[in-house]
Enzyme design. Structure first.
Site, PDB file in Angstrom:
ATOM      1  N   GLY A   1       0.822  -1.209   0.000  1.00 32.96           N
ATOM      2  CA  GLY A   1       0.000   0.000   0.000  1.00 32.96           C
ATOM      3  C   GLY A   1       0.849   1.249   0.000  1.00 32.96           C
ATOM      4  N   ASN A   2       0.215   2.383   0.241  1.00 35.44           N
ATOM      5  CA  ASN A   2       0.936   3.652   0.276  1.00 35.44           C
ATOM      6  C   ASN A   2       0.289   4.579   1.304  1.00 35.44           C
ATOM      7  OD1 ASN A   2      -1.060   5.498  -1.138  1.00 35.44           O
ATOM      8  ND2 ASN A   2      -0.814   3.878  -2.654  1.00 35.44           N
ATOM      9  N   ARG A   3       0.871   5.744   1.492  1.00 35.86           N
ATOM     10  CA  ARG A   3       0.476   6.636   2.592  1.00 35.86           C
ATOM     11  C   ARG A   3      -0.616   7.637   2.246  1.00 35.86           C
ATOM     12  NH1 ARG A   3       3.999   5.792   6.551  1.00 35.86           N
ATOM     13  NH2 ARG A   3       6.069   4.989   6.001  1.00 35.86           N
TER      14      ARG A   3
END
Ligand code: C5P
Length: 224
Positions: A29-31
């Site tokens: 995933g990512n932020r």
């Protein structure tokens, strides 16, 4: 307040960050928080637009008056965006879409065996924004009249942004420098909006709604 210059317009906004499954419990995933995309959706509604928000893994309540379609992965986001684009005038892709996904998703949870772990092989995701630019170039429906993207860059912000605008065939590219307490997960943003065939527009640090309103100013001008 801005005028109702998007009345009768249908717009699609993507927000959040995709998750690419490794196994039933793990993902890459990512932020991205989704705050900028939600600000875009709220401001578009305030200006009279009919808004579909394609939201990936966002922990925010649905904004009033917005049709929200929740997705998890890049492939799901692509399908939802294309679906929502039927009859739409403009798209703003504010989501952080994973460039790669695990080539195969493990059916069961990967076990810790004591041996060296297997590598996670990756495969390319479709670039949704670039595909929309291609569809418009080729006259392949559905495609929106105005296409806008976001790009978070850490260095050579303007040169990289210009190249990306051309490569993805979009009209507007909102380029922000990540870091300095800006962008990810914060209520503020600052950006340079690159405009195809026009001068860049600087948006100083301020609430994400302010940046969103400048994006809609530019979208409305191109639709007029
Ligand atoms: O190439 P980069 O990921 O920096 O481009 C960012 C822009 O492209 C964002 O608008 C993002 O929503 C969009 N994008 C996309 N599909 C991808 C990767 C990025 O639509 N697979």
């Amino acid at each position: 307040g801005r005028p109702a210059d998007l009345a009768g317009r249908r717009v699609v906004v993507s927000a959040g960050g995709t998750r690419e499954a490794i196994d039933p419990v793990r993902f890459i995933g990512n932020r991205s928080s989704g705050l900028q995309g939600y600000a875009l959706a709220r401001t578009a509604v305030a200006r009279g637009a009919e808004v579909t928000l394609v939201a990936a893994n966002v922990a925010l309540p649905d904004p009033a008056g917005v049709r929200v379609v929740r997705v998890e992965s890049a492939l799901q986001m692509r399908a939802a965006v294309l679906d929502a684009l039927e009859g739409a005038d403009a798209v703003v892709m504010a989501a952080a879409v994973a460039d790669f996904r695990p080539a195969a998703r493990n059916e069961s949870k990967i076990k810790k065996t004591g041996a060296e772990p297997d590598p996670v092989h990756l495969t390319k995701n479709p670039d949704i924004l670039a595909e929309l630019g291609e569809r418009r170039r080729d006259g392949l429906k559905p495609y929106p009249r105005v296409i806008a993207g976001f790009a978070a860059e850490t260095d050579d912000v303007l040169a990289n942004g210009r190249a990306k605008l051309a490569r993805k065939g979009c009209d507007l590219l909102v380029v922000n420098q990540v870091g300095d307490g800006l962008a990810f997960g914060t209520p503020d943003n600052a950006a340079t909006i690159l405009v195809a065939g026009g001068e860049p527009v600087e948006v100083p640090r301020g609430p994400k709604e302010e940046l969103a309103d400048v994006v809609w100013d530019l979208v409305a001008a191109r639709l007029a």
